[in-house]
Design a protein around this motif. Structure first.
Motif, PDB file in Angstrom:
ATOM      1  N   ALA A   1       0.815  -1.214   0.000  1.00 26.26           N
ATOM      2  CA  ALA A   1       0.000   0.000   0.000  1.00 26.26           C
ATOM      3  C   ALA A   1       0.846   1.261   0.000  1.00 26.26           C
ATOM      4  N   ALA A   2       2.066   1.180   0.519  1.00 25.23           N
ATOM      5  CA  ALA A   2       2.907   2.375   0.602  1.00 25.23           C
ATOM      6  C   ALA A   2       3.457   2.697  -0.775  1.00 25.23           C
ATOM      7  N   LYS A   3       2.927   3.725  -1.389  1.00 25.95           N
ATOM      8  CA  LYS A   3       3.311   4.058  -2.751  1.00 25.95           C
ATOM      9  C   LYS A   3       4.237   5.292  -2.806  1.00 25.95           C
ATOM     10  N   HIS A   4       4.859   5.604  -1.655  1.00 23.64           N
ATOM     11  CA  HIS A   4       5.669   6.811  -1.635  1.00 23.64           C
ATOM     12  C   HIS A   4       6.920   6.632  -2.480  1.00 23.64           C
ATOM     13  N   ARG A   5       7.407   7.765  -2.979  1.00 23.11           N
ATOM     14  CA  ARG A   5       8.666   7.777  -3.716  1.00 23.11           C
ATOM     15  C   ARG A   5       9.716   8.481  -2.868  1.00 23.11           C
TER      16      ARG A   5
ATOM     17  N   SER B   1       9.463   0.004  -5.459  1.00 16.95           N
ATOM     18  CA  SER B   1       9.520  -1.202  -6.286  1.00 16.95           C
ATOM     19  C   SER B   1       9.208  -2.445  -5.466  1.00 16.95           C
ATOM     20  N   ARG B   2       9.738  -2.494  -4.262  1.00 14.46           N
ATOM     21  CA  ARG B   2       9.489  -3.661  -3.420  1.00 14.46           C
ATOM     22  C   ARG B   2       7.991  -3.798  -3.114  1.00 14.46           C
ATOM     23  N   ASN B   3       7.365  -2.671  -2.795  1.00 13.24           N
ATOM     24  CA  ASN B   3       5.934  -2.706  -2.506  1.00 13.24           C
ATOM     25  C   ASN B   3       5.118  -3.076  -3.738  1.00 13.24           C
TER      26      ASN B   3
ATOM     27  N   LEU C   1       6.429  -1.146 -11.534  1.00 10.36           N
ATOM     28  CA  LEU C   1       7.891  -1.122 -11.513  1.00 10.36           C
ATOM     29  C   LEU C   1       8.446  -0.194 -12.590  1.00 10.36           C
ATOM     30  N   ALA C   2       7.871  -0.259 -13.796  1.00 10.69           N
ATOM     31  CA  ALA C   2       8.327   0.611 -14.872  1.00 10.69           C
ATOM     32  C   ALA C   2       8.058   2.075 -14.542  1.00 10.69           C
ATOM     33  N   HIS C   3       6.884   2.338 -13.965  1.00  9.54           N
ATOM     34  CA  HIS C   3       6.531   3.709 -13.597  1.00  9.54           C
ATOM     35  C   HIS C   3       7.478   4.238 -12.515  1.00  9.54           C
ATOM     36  N   ALA C   4       7.834   3.353 -11.554  1.00 12.84           N
ATOM     37  CA  ALA C   4       8.690   3.776 -10.449  1.00 12.84           C
ATOM     38  C   ALA C   4      10.107   4.085 -10.903  1.00 12.84           C
TER      39      ALA C   4
ATOM     40  N   ARG D   1       9.310   3.186 -19.428  1.00 10.45           N
ATOM     41  CA  ARG D   1       7.875   3.054 -19.174  1.00 10.45           C
ATOM     42  C   ARG D   1       7.128   2.743 -20.471  1.00 10.45           C
ATOM     43  N   GLN D   2       7.482   3.432 -21.557  1.00  8.22           N
ATOM     44  CA  GLN D   2       6.823   3.213 -22.840  1.00  8.22           C
ATOM     45  C   GLN D   2       7.150   1.824 -23.379  1.00  8.22           C
ATOM     46  N   ARG D   3       8.384   1.394 -23.202  1.00  2.59           N
ATOM     47  CA  ARG D   3       8.799   0.075 -23.679  1.00  2.59           C
ATOM     48  C   ARG D   3       7.977  -1.024 -23.001  1.00  2.59           C
TER      49      ARG D   3
END
Length: 535
Positions: free
Chosen positions: A176-180, A199-201, A413-416, A423-425
């Motif tokens: 749930a923790a989506k912080h960057r 990424s781990r989350n 993961l790609a977004h992070a 991300r596009q790939r």
């Protein structure tokens, strides 16, 4: 970092051991393998973790408010009394029950360290761990249990009155923790082989949810369920990967439920249907269950000594026994030949409803054996219906659920990574996968999620149809015609396929049209499936 060859090993090992849930999981595994050389080291490490999870059993999280009987239900599902049910340190931690060749408990600390812990003398995880739980991430319990070969059960702290640390631990494990991290911290870790928290989350979440409610369901249970399911690895939990149970069904006063006719189980069934209308479409169904009786009957807690004590009670005068069964205090304090301690044990195993049910069963069949009485109690608990629903909603769709959750993790993961090209790939690769005919189930799951979450607005009757088609693995249930002849099912599927194609072309908004095309294709594939055996 786990390099590309280790990624290949993950796919190969899972395939050789037959652990991938099906062809969709295999397609996603192959996608991860192909992408690993094309993404950053950190994202590639995340893909390796996705590959590992794809080869494992379905991850089912048991959620609910505190004191809803979650751990008791977990014990019943596993068939072993191993999860502590009394409030203690252990109940404030997330515990993962998974298959292992040797029974053991591991405490996993926040820094990754692990400490092996012996089971308590009663075979349960110790309620008190004797360590600073603020330093603990979660508990891993490995059991030589056949049920866990196909499903990992995640017991979570109760929602509603948790301390902040328990909330944080649940969020960390379920994703749930989506912080960057701040940009300057990310720059300092450029090239690191370790997964960052985001990424781990993204890859740590459960893939399905069993939500536990009681008769005292609160108006915000739907919001609580939404908050919990947002922490899973799926894009959004819904009727395809979430069901709810009305636990402690035996405590419902039948006179409080109109139409029950004074029958406790009828009252529980009616109340479950009412709660289903509140929690849907976030859950496939709400089923009544008596977790305490299920746990006692299924985990070996009900013994021949208990059966003998119940037999003695069955021989008592009706009026006296009825008086004793008015309340727990009267039942344990009444003077009779069955020792007070024995009666207290019966209450702890069965409660008053279970005692009454067992006595009636003995009176109806005086020669009944302890084993047969245990099976009758298990039948009365409603556990088998829950297991069957778990099989229909979770097990039969494990391939689609796991593949969808894995794709969601890959996207996250790609977004992070923060790299637009990466991300596009990844996005393009996923679109290619989803365009394949065999991946249609993933399209259907996505369409169902969009409708269930309200992201695509549909007329109520069409929404119900989308949910029906996408929420079951049974063709009769999908078509809303259970038990109908094959010819009727085939004709109906073809008729609805044509209708949805017309709707997509002439009557729908652009968003509705995308969903309608998916539903049209689903009906057409159902028609083909019905016709193939005849051909």
């Amino acid at each position: 970092m786990l390099d590309d060859w280790e990624g290949v090993g993950a796919v190969t090992s899972a395939t050789e051991q037959g652990r991938l849930a099906g062809p969709l999981s295999m397609s996603v595994a192959n996608l991860c393998h192909r992408l690993q050389p094309q993404v950053s080291a950190r994202t590639a490490a995340g893909f390796a973790e996705v590959l590992r999870r794809l080869g494992g059993p379905l991850q089912v999280a048991v959620a609910g408010r505190i004191k809803s009987g979650k751990s008791t239900l977990v014990n019943a599902l596993i068939g072993r009394r191993v999860a502590p049910t009394d409030v203690g340190e252990c109940t404030r931690l997330v515990t993962r029950f998974q298959y292992g060749t040797v029974d053991r408990v591991e405490i996993v600390f926040n820094d990754g360290r692990k400490q092996v812990l012996p089971f308590a003398a009663d075979g349960m995880i110790p309620a008190e761990l004797g360590i600073d739980i603020d330093q603990v991430s979660h508990i891993e319990a490995y059991l030589t249990n056949a049920v866990l070969q196909g499903m990992t059960v995640i017991d979570t702290p109760g929602l509603g009155s948790l301390d902040a640390a328990s909330v944080s631990r649940t969020e960390q494990l379920l994703g749930a923790a989506k912080h960057r991290k701040p940009d300057d911290e990310e720059d300092d870790e450029e090239g690191s082989d370790e997964l960052d928290d985001t990424s781990r989350n993204a890859v740590a979440g459960a893939e399905a949810v069993l939500y536990v409610v009681t008769q005292g369901v609160r108006a915000d249970d739907q919001q609580a369920l939404a908050a919990f399911t947002a922490a899973t690895a799926s894009r959004e939990a819904g009727p395809v990967n979430a069901i709810a149970v009305l636990n402690k069904a035996d405590t419902i006063a039948p006179e409080s439920v109109e139409g029950s006719g004074g029958d406790v189980w009828k009252a529980a069934t009616l109340l479950s249907e009412k709660q289903a209308s509140t929690l849907k479409p976030r859950v496939a169904d709400v089923l009544p269950v008596i977790g305490l009786i299920a746990e006692s009957a299924e985990s070996g807690g009900f013994t021949s000594g208990d059966a003998e004590a119940l037999r003695q009670l069955s021989e008592m005068d009706d009026d006296i026994l009825e008086t004793m069964l008015i309340s727990a205090d009267i039942f344990t304090s009444w003077e009779c030949d069955v020792a007070a301690g024995t009666r207290l044990r019966l209450l702890e195993k069965l409660d008053l409803f279970g005692v009454r049910y067992a006595v009636e069963a003995i009176r109806a069949e005086p020669e009944i054996t302890a084993g047969s009485l245990r099976r009758k109690l298990l039948d009365a608990s409603g556990l088998e219906a829950v297991r069957q629903r778990l099989s229909i909603v979770f097990a039969a769709r494990a391939d689609g659920i796991k593949a969808a959750a894995a794709l969601a993790s890959v996207t996250a993961l790609a977004h992070a990574s923060g790299d637009p090209a990466e991300r596009q790939r990844v996005h393009d690769a996923i679109e290619v996968l989803l365009a394949k005919p065999e991946a249609h189930q993933l399209r259907l799951l996505e369409a169902l999620t969009l409708v269930a979450s309200g992201a695509v607005d549909m007329p109520e009757d069409l929404s119900e149809e989308v949910l029906r088609v996408g929420s079951s693995a049974d063709i009769g249930a999908q078509l809303g015609k259970p038990g109908a002849p094959r010819a009727d099912l085939a004709a109906h599927a073809l008729e609805r396929a044509g209708w949805w194609r017309s709707f997509a072309s002439f009557g729908a908004t652009p968003a509705q049209s995308r969903v309608a095309h998916v539903v049209h294709r689903a009906y057409f594939l159902i028609w083909q499936q019905i016709r193939e055996p005849q051909a």
